[in-house]
Design an enzyme around this catalytic site. Structure first.
Site, PDB file in Angstrom:
ATOM      1  N   ASP A   1      -6.578  -1.711   1.314  1.00  0.00           N
ATOM      2  CA  ASP A   1      -7.072  -0.648   2.187  1.00  0.00           C
ATOM      3  C   ASP A   1      -7.777  -1.324   3.351  1.00  0.00           C
ATOM      4  OD1 ASP A   1      -7.772   1.863   3.132  1.00  0.00           O
ATOM      5  OD2 ASP A   1      -9.521   2.045   1.837  1.00  0.00           O
TER       6      ASP A   1
ATOM      7  N   ARG B   1      -5.332   1.196  -5.066  1.00  0.00           N
ATOM      8  CA  ARG B   1      -4.478   0.676  -3.993  1.00  0.00           C
ATOM      9  C   ARG B   1      -4.477  -0.839  -3.994  1.00  0.00           C
ATOM     10  NH1 ARG B   1      -8.113   3.766  -0.129  1.00  0.00           N
ATOM     11  NH2 ARG B   1      -7.845   5.105  -1.884  1.00  0.00           N
TER      12      ARG B   1
ATOM     13  N   ARG C   1       0.842  -1.206   0.000  1.00  0.00           N
ATOM     14  CA  ARG C   1       0.000   0.000   0.000  1.00  0.00           C
ATOM     15  C   ARG C   1       0.872   1.248   0.000  1.00  0.00           C
ATOM     16  NH1 ARG C   1      -4.993   2.249   2.072  1.00  0.00           N
ATOM     17  NH2 ARG C   1      -4.872   4.403   1.363  1.00  0.00           N
TER      18      ARG C   1
END
Length: 195
Positions: free
Chosen positions: A108, A105, A96
């Site tokens: 998360d 991403r 990340r």
């Protein structure tokens, strides 16, 4: 009284949202979420419940690949700041990068709630929860806000969370997860599909 309810009352049960839309060293986003759940169970606490995985379009449309989202309930002895720090360490291990707010991403992990805790205080929580949408992209809290200030606005969070904790009640607004989900526009909910 059930063990689950006792854990909620003692703020030992945390709700975490999981998501990602880029491959990680573990593979595609679904494989990454599975590996992240393993890491959570090894480093944070017992996973009490996990929702199904859902496919969610990136927002705004065309801004990237679809996300895979889920939610989990975790029984932990960590307090909220320590739990958030552990979640951030796991995110980093999966690649990340926090370059762009709300961007693509690999992983998360959002701490949505820990029992009925309101952090840092009700006034600060209310300020961030009611922040106008135009300012949400520009402003970021400098501390942990619980419950998560965008919780009630996000179908991709509430749909998975409703599978595992529909009766959890927001300690400030008084709304249950099911009620928050019901209040969202149908178009927001229709775009999210189980995998």
């Amino acid at each position: 009284m059930s063990l689950l309810w006792e854990s909620v009352q003692k703020n030992r049960l945390a709700a975490v949202a999981l998501g990602g839309n880029r491959p990680s060293p573990e593979g595609d986003p679904a494989a990454t979420l599975i590996a992240a759940l393993r890491a959570i169970s090894q480093e944070i606490g017992v996973i009490v419940s996990v929702s199904r995985f859902f496919r969610t379009p990136a927002s705004p449309p065309g801004s990237g690949p679809d996300f895979v989202n889920a939610a989990a309930l975790i029984a932990t002895g960590l307090d909220a700041p320590a739990l958030l720090a552990a979640l951030h360490r796991i995110e980093a291990r999966f690649g990340r990068a926090r370059a762009l707010r709300w961007g693509a991403r690999t992983l998360d992990l959002d701490l949505l709630a820990q029992g009925d805790a309101v952090l840092p205080d009700p006034a600060t929580e209310a300020r961030w929860r009611t922040l106008p949408p135009a300012r949400q992209r520009e402003e970021t809290p400098d501390r942990l806000i619980l419950p998560h200030p965008r919780l009630q606005d996000r179908a991709f969070v509430l749909i998975p969370l409703a599978e595992i904790a529909p009766l959890w009640r927001h300690p400030v607004t008084g709304q249950t997860v099911a009620e928050m989900l019901e209040a969202l526009p149908e178009a927001d909910k229709a775009a999210i599909c189980p995998i």
